[in-house]
Design an enzyme around this catalytic site. Structure first.
Site, mmCIF file in Angstrom:
data_model
loop_
_atom_site.group_PDB
_atom_site.id
_atom_site.type_symbol
_atom_site.label_atom_id
_atom_site.label_comp_id
_atom_site.label_asym_id
_atom_site.label_seq_id
_atom_site.Cartn_x
_atom_site.Cartn_y
_atom_site.Cartn_z
ATOM 1 N N ILE A 71 -6.540 -4.869 -6.120
ATOM 2 C CA ILE A 71 -5.191 -5.185 -5.659
ATOM 3 C C ILE A 71 -4.205 -4.262 -6.361
ATOM 4 O O ILE A 71 -4.236 -4.135 -7.590
ATOM 5 C CB ILE A 71 -4.820 -6.651 -5.966
ATOM 6 N N SER A 96 1.770 -6.506 -11.304
ATOM 7 C CA SER A 96 2.504 -6.890 -12.514
ATOM 8 C C SER A 96 3.445 -8.063 -12.277
ATOM 9 O O SER A 96 3.863 -8.731 -13.231
ATOM 10 C CB SER A 96 3.284 -5.698 -13.067
ATOM 11 N N ILE A 145 4.131 -11.048 -5.456
ATOM 12 C CA ILE A 145 2.995 -11.342 -4.589
ATOM 13 C C ILE A 145 1.701 -10.786 -5.169
ATOM 14 O O ILE A 145 0.653 -11.420 -5.083
ATOM 15 C CB ILE A 145 3.239 -10.764 -3.174
ATOM 16 N N GLY A 146 1.770 -9.610 -5.762
ATOM 17 C CA GLY A 146 0.565 -9.016 -6.322
ATOM 18 C C GLY A 146 -0.032 -9.853 -7.434
ATOM 19 O O GLY A 146 -1.255 -10.077 -7.487
ATOM 20 N N SER A 170 5.703 -6.084 5.714
ATOM 21 C CA SER A 170 6.958 -6.834 5.640
ATOM 22 C C SER A 170 7.374 -7.155 7.054
ATOM 23 O O SER A 170 6.980 -6.452 8.002
ATOM 24 C CB SER A 170 8.044 -5.968 4.965
ATOM 25 N N TYR A 186 13.304 2.058 3.820
ATOM 26 C CA TYR A 186 12.263 1.070 3.566
ATOM 27 C C TYR A 186 11.583 0.637 4.861
ATOM 28 O O TYR A 186 10.349 0.602 4.952
ATOM 29 C CB TYR A 186 12.865 -0.140 2.847
#
Length: 281
Positions: free
Chosen positions: A9, A13, A16-17, A141, A154
């Protein structure tokens, strides 16, 4: 057995991760939790210890814009664990601004992190995923489906990711690799906070765009005030990782499904334009 499987993954830090890394470890996966700066691993390691899964989480450095970093990380994973069963592309960076006022280098940086980083990591992982008949799961997203004001760079990157993965999916399926994109809406995480925006300064520099930007910021603050948690957003990722026949496109909430549905049913683009223009008044 799930306990024998390995998942890598990116961007673990925070947000969501981090939540996904905890969830995969709790589901019995050997979890390779990567981040650009491993000095920021403390929150993940503390949460892993508190949840009794510290032995299943292995933190490694991986910078998605550094090909050598990607290769080195994958080489270590295969040397240490012998296989890679899934990749979760989660690392990303937000970018607020409109194109007339943004340095072109900022646009390029946004594309590097959010698009080319995904492409590079996926490309490097595919030989191992083919061998394992594995999966690629990419956090995009709702901004990869609905273009949003002051998010041109983005959203462009996320649209590109969606197009890349939608095109890759049928090809990858021929060699036994499933591809899924997961589309969160607003998530209460450090993702937006990490932008480090100076809102008064940005408004002062917005010139003729200031009224629209002020309206957009107010609307965005309200939406993130009602955001889902990272743990909630991670649930569909785990379902896509472990389900028998994962869908190609998955949203993380009812709101996200309805929002994305606006554009999928909007053949001439008028509904999306009416929706997003209302944010600027």
């Amino acid at each position: 057995m799930a306990s024998e499987k390995t998942v890598l993954i990116t961007g673990t830090s925070s947000g969501i991760g981090l939540a996904t890394a905890l969830a995969t470890a709790q589901a019995g996966w050997t979890t390779i939790a990567t981040m650009r700066d491993t000095d920021k691993a403390q929150a993940l390691l503390q949460a892993a210890a508190e949840n009794g899964v510290a032995d299943r989480i292995h933190v490694k450095r991986l910078d998605v814009v550094d090909p050598e970093s990607i290769t080195a990380c994958l080489d270590e994973v295969i040397a240490e664990h012998g296989r890679l069963d899934a990749l979760v592309n989660n690392a990303g960076a937000a970018q607020i601004g409109t194109i007339e006022l943004m340095p072109l280098d900022d646009v390029r940086t946004t594309m590097e992190v959010n698009f080319f980083g995904v492409v590079a990591t996926t490309r490097a992982a595919l030989p191992h995923l083919r061998a394992a008949q594995g999966r690629v799961i990419t956090v995009t997203s709702v901004g990869g489906v609905v273009g949003q004001p002051f998010n041109e760079a983005y959203c462009a990157a996320k649209f590109a990711v969606e197009g890349f993965m939608e095109s890759l999916a049928p090809v990858a399926a021929t060699v036994g690799v499933d591809v899924t994109v997961v589309e969160p809406g607003a998530v209460a995480s450090e993702f937006v906070a990490n932008l480090g925006l100076d809102i008064p300064a940005q408004l002062a520099e917005a010139g003729p765009y200031a009224p629209a930007l002020k309206a957009y910021i107010a609307r965005t603050r309200e939406s993130f005030g009602n955001a889902q948690s990272p743990a909630q957003a991670a649930v569909p990722i785990i379902e896509a990782l472990t389900g028998d026949h994962p869908a190609f496109r998955v949203q993380t909430s009812k709101w996200a499904r309805e929002f994305v549905g606006t554009t999928i049913a909007d053949l001439d683009g008028s509904a999306v334009q009416a929706l997003t223009r209302a944010w600027l008044r």
